[in-house]
Write a protein that holds these residues in place. Structure first.
Motif, mmCIF file in Angstrom:
data_model
loop_
_atom_site.group_PDB
_atom_site.id
_atom_site.type_symbol
_atom_site.label_atom_id
_atom_site.label_comp_id
_atom_site.label_asym_id
_atom_site.label_seq_id
_atom_site.Cartn_x
_atom_site.Cartn_y
_atom_site.Cartn_z
ATOM 1 N N PHE A 95 0.920 -1.029 0.025
ATOM 2 C CA PHE A 95 -0.131 0.077 -0.149
ATOM 3 C C PHE A 95 0.895 1.121 -0.145
ATOM 4 O O PHE A 95 0.535 2.274 -0.791
ATOM 5 N N LEU A 96 1.896 1.185 0.775
ATOM 6 C CA LEU A 96 2.732 2.377 0.960
ATOM 7 C C LEU A 96 3.518 2.713 -0.540
ATOM 8 O O LEU A 96 3.658 3.736 -0.837
ATOM 9 N N SER A 97 4.029 1.514 -1.183
ATOM 10 C CA SER A 97 4.475 1.676 -2.609
ATOM 11 C C SER A 97 3.470 2.498 -3.658
ATOM 12 O O SER A 97 3.874 3.343 -4.455
ATOM 13 N N CYS A 98 2.316 2.334 -3.250
ATOM 14 C CA CYS A 98 1.092 2.945 -4.258
ATOM 15 C C CYS A 98 1.173 4.436 -3.721
ATOM 16 O O CYS A 98 1.053 5.455 -4.705
ATOM 17 N N LEU A 99 1.197 4.508 -2.444
ATOM 18 C CA LEU A 99 1.303 5.979 -2.001
ATOM 19 C C LEU A 99 2.381 6.786 -2.116
ATOM 20 O O LEU A 99 2.283 7.931 -2.945
ATOM 21 N N ASP A 100 3.496 6.091 -2.353
ATOM 22 C CA ASP A 100 4.802 6.565 -2.848
ATOM 23 C C ASP A 100 4.650 7.085 -4.493
ATOM 24 O O ASP A 100 5.072 8.074 -4.794
ATOM 25 N N GLN A 101 4.031 5.988 -5.206
ATOM 26 C CA GLN A 101 3.881 6.293 -6.545
ATOM 27 C C GLN A 101 2.986 7.614 -6.834
ATOM 28 O O GLN A 101 3.565 8.413 -7.668
ATOM 29 N N ALA A 102 1.805 7.574 -6.180
ATOM 30 C CA ALA A 102 1.052 8.726 -6.405
ATOM 31 C C ALA A 102 1.757 10.256 -5.803
ATOM 32 O O ALA A 102 1.706 10.873 -6.426
ATOM 33 N N TRP A 103 2.433 10.044 -4.860
ATOM 34 C CA TRP A 103 3.289 11.154 -4.276
ATOM 35 C C TRP A 103 4.221 11.721 -5.093
ATOM 36 O O TRP A 103 4.355 12.929 -5.358
ATOM 37 N N ASN A 104 4.988 10.821 -5.750
ATOM 38 C CA ASN A 104 5.837 11.162 -6.728
ATOM 39 C C ASN A 104 5.383 11.819 -8.050
ATOM 40 O O ASN A 104 6.001 12.618 -8.601
ATOM 41 N N ASP A 105 4.110 11.230 -8.351
ATOM 42 C CA ASP A 105 3.427 11.766 -9.571
ATOM 43 C C ASP A 105 3.081 13.287 -9.503
ATOM 44 O O ASP A 105 2.931 13.916 -10.170
#
Length: 139
Positions: free
Chosen positions: A100-110
């Motif tokens: 789940f954190l990797s999804c949040l990280d990807q969205a944040w980086n976007d």
């Protein structure tokens, strides 16, 4: 001017960090990892990972989003709705073996460097051809 508008106007004159501090203290975020782990365990214990499928969980997600929409429109408390949406998203992540954190990280980086403004209830990115015109009109 309505109380909601007054609240947003008052916020606009203060730094984002001040507003962020008023919304949620950092301590509120500390137990999130444990809660996400508890949710994954809960899903496994009820056979909602191996015994379900992505389509079923996606349908559940849409149902929960509908409940959120209904309660937003009615001005009701949305905490349970937001929580239920996160629970289903955690299930989808666990089912697909992604964090789940990797999804949040990807969205944040976007979005973290994205610039833009709100215009008539829509976020207009700085890359939009209308952006400069809309910014100039606000001044």
């Amino acid at each position: 001017m309505s109380a909601v508008v007054e609240k947003h106007v008052a916020r606009a004159d203060r730094p984002a960090k001040t507003i962020r501090t008023e919304l949620v203290d950092i301590e509120d975020y500390m137990p999130i990892g444990r809660r996400l782990r508890d949710m994954v365990t809960w899903h496994h214990d009820r056979n909602l990972i191996e015994g379900s499928d992505d389509k079923t969980q996606f349908a559940k997600l849409i149902q929960e989003v509908g409940e959120l929409s209904d309660n937003l429109c009615k001005g009701k408390d949305i905490r349970d709705d937001v929580g239920d949406i996160v629970v289903v998203l955690v299930n989808l992540c666990a089912r697909n073996r992604i964090s789940f954190l990797s999804c949040l990280d990807q969205a944040w980086n976007d979005i973290k460097d994205r610039q833009g403004i709100m215009y008539e209830g829509v976020f207009i990115k700085s890359t939009d051809t209308r952006y400069a015109e809309l910014v100039a009109a606000r001044k």
